[in-house]
Design a protein around this motif. Structure first.
Motif, PDB file in Angstrom:
ATOM      1  N   LEU A 294       0.814  -1.215   0.000  1.00 53.56           N
ATOM      2  CA  LEU A 294       0.000   0.000   0.000  1.00 53.56           C
ATOM      3  C   LEU A 294       0.851   1.271   0.000  1.00 53.56           C
ATOM      4  CD1 LEU A 294      -2.689  -1.148   2.601  1.00 53.56           C
ATOM      5  CD2 LEU A 294      -2.761  -1.350   0.104  1.00 53.56           C
ATOM      6  N   ASP A 295       2.168   1.115  -0.109  1.00 52.26           N
ATOM      7  CA  ASP A 295       3.078   2.265  -0.136  1.00 52.26           C
ATOM      8  C   ASP A 295       4.024   2.096  -1.326  1.00 52.26           C
ATOM      9  OD1 ASP A 295       4.495   4.555   0.486  1.00 52.26           O
ATOM     10  OD2 ASP A 295       5.648   3.624   2.104  1.00 52.26           O
ATOM     11  N   THR A 296       3.484   2.256  -2.515  1.00 50.06           N
ATOM     12  CA  THR A 296       4.222   1.912  -3.726  1.00 50.06           C
ATOM     13  C   THR A 296       5.487   2.748  -3.930  1.00 50.06           C
ATOM     14  OG1 THR A 296       2.727   3.367  -4.967  1.00 50.06           O
ATOM     15  CG2 THR A 296       2.205   1.020  -4.923  1.00 50.06           C
ATOM     16  N   THR A 297       5.484   4.014  -3.478  1.00 48.26           N
ATOM     17  CA  THR A 297       6.668   4.862  -3.649  1.00 48.26           C
ATOM     18  C   THR A 297       7.631   4.747  -2.476  1.00 48.26           C
ATOM     19  OG1 THR A 297       5.725   6.811  -2.547  1.00 48.26           O
ATOM     20  CG2 THR A 297       5.237   6.527  -4.892  1.00 48.26           C
ATOM     21  N   GLY A 298       7.155   4.241  -1.341  1.00 43.50           N
ATOM     22  CA  GLY A 298       7.989   4.125  -0.156  1.00 43.50           C
ATOM     23  C   GLY A 298       8.094   5.392   0.670  1.00 43.50           C
ATOM     24  N   GLN A 299       7.420   6.456   0.263  1.00 44.23           N
ATOM     25  CA  GLN A 299       7.563   7.735   0.962  1.00 44.23           C
ATOM     26  C   GLN A 299       7.025   7.676   2.386  1.00 44.23           C
ATOM     27  OE1 GLN A 299       9.284  10.525  -0.036  1.00 44.23           O
ATOM     28  NE2 GLN A 299       8.932  11.034   2.128  1.00 44.23           N
TER      29      GLN A 299
END
Length: 302
Positions: free
Chosen positions: A276-281
């Protein structure tokens, strides 16, 4: 200061499938946190991993809970590992996994003595299985480890309760449903909702908890951190999203107080789902906050 040991428990056994034939992604969390430099920031070579049994979305007929037998087997293994670390005077910094990983931690704590539990979570997780729509133990784990529920899970090694109900502090809930809240209100646990925490003040809450740990002469306390205690705007990558939540300023204030206590025996981090955190930000921000606060707090102990 105790020697830090990172412990990886990549389990999703306590959650339902987010969609048919798809496992919850939270079991990938330890690797995801490593990728975003949590291990590097904590600066330790002590890293242990214990993989979980295979996931199943079927309910146990005796308990009506998902993955019951796997949870029991895994909990026993987890407890053995944590017990050994505590016996060596090490500090387990545990990376889940979903909230069900508390089962093994709680068993180990009971084996070592009489401990408190500071349960920092956007939900109480203090729920009877009859109220659960999913059968996922993650939503009832705080209740189970304090002896409420089927003895298959509450009385492993004949140790029920692993944590005495009156030694549980359930802090940060913002699921304001009367029937849901009444489960913990009607218990001997201390319940501090998000609204109450803000009204009464974070420092007052933590001081009261730490004072109780000393007054009761507890052997120590455990810190459970479910990242869904954070505001949904800064931590949306969780399985059960709810509006509002702690800001990082509030979260860091709470954890800073707790991290500095010499009575803190270990901690666990749960629920952040890499899928659910595809960018990792969101993960990066969390890692920056928790490792900075933890490292500063440990220096202040010296």
């Amino acid at each position: 200061m105790k020697e830090l040991c990172i412990v990886e428990f990549p389990s999703n056994l306590g959650l339902k499938e987010p969609q048919p034939q798809k496992e919850p992604g939270v079991k990938k969390l330890p690797d995801w946190l490593w990728k975003h430099n949590l291990h590097k920031a904590l600066d330790t070579e002590n890293i242990i991993r214990l993989d979980a049994p295979k996931y199943s979305n079927s309910r146990d007929t005796e308990t009506n809970i998902l993955n019951t037998n796997s949870l029991i087997a895994y909990g026993r293994e987890q407890a053995y590992l944590i017990n050994n670390l505590l016996s060596q005077n090490k500090f387990p910094f545990i990376l889940g996994g979903d909230c069900s990983i508390l089962l093994g931690s709680a068993i180990a704590l009971k084996q070592k003595g009489n401990y408190g539990l500071f349960y920092l979570d956007g939900h109480t997780d203090f729920m009877d299985v009859s109220l659960s729509e999913t059968g996922g133990v993650g939503g009832m784990i705080a209740s189970l480890v304090t002896g409420n529920g089927h003895e298959k899970l509450t009385n492993i090694f004949n140790l029920s309760p692993y944590i005495k109900e009156e030694n549980l502090w359930c802090v940060g809930n913002r699921e304001y449903d009367e029937a849901y809240e009444n489960e913990v209100r009607n218990s001997a646990a201390t319940y501090v909702s998000l609204d109450a925490l803000r009204k009464n003040g974070i420092s007052n809450c933590i001081e009261s908890f730490l004072s109780e740990v000393e007054t009761k002469n507890l052997d120590g306390f455990w810190l459970h951190i479910d990242v869904d205690v954070l505001n949904d705007a800064i931590m949306p990558c969780v399985d059960s999203r709810t509006p509002d939540g702690l800001s990082y300023k509030e979260f860091n204030e709470i954890t800073s107080y707790l991290f500095q206590s010499k009575k803190l025996s270990g901690l666990e981090i749960t629920i952040l789902d890499p899928d659910l955190d595809t960018t990792g930000q969101y993960t990066k921000d969390f890692v920056d906050n928790i490792t900075t606060t933890f490292n500063l707090s440990q220096k202040n102990q010296l």
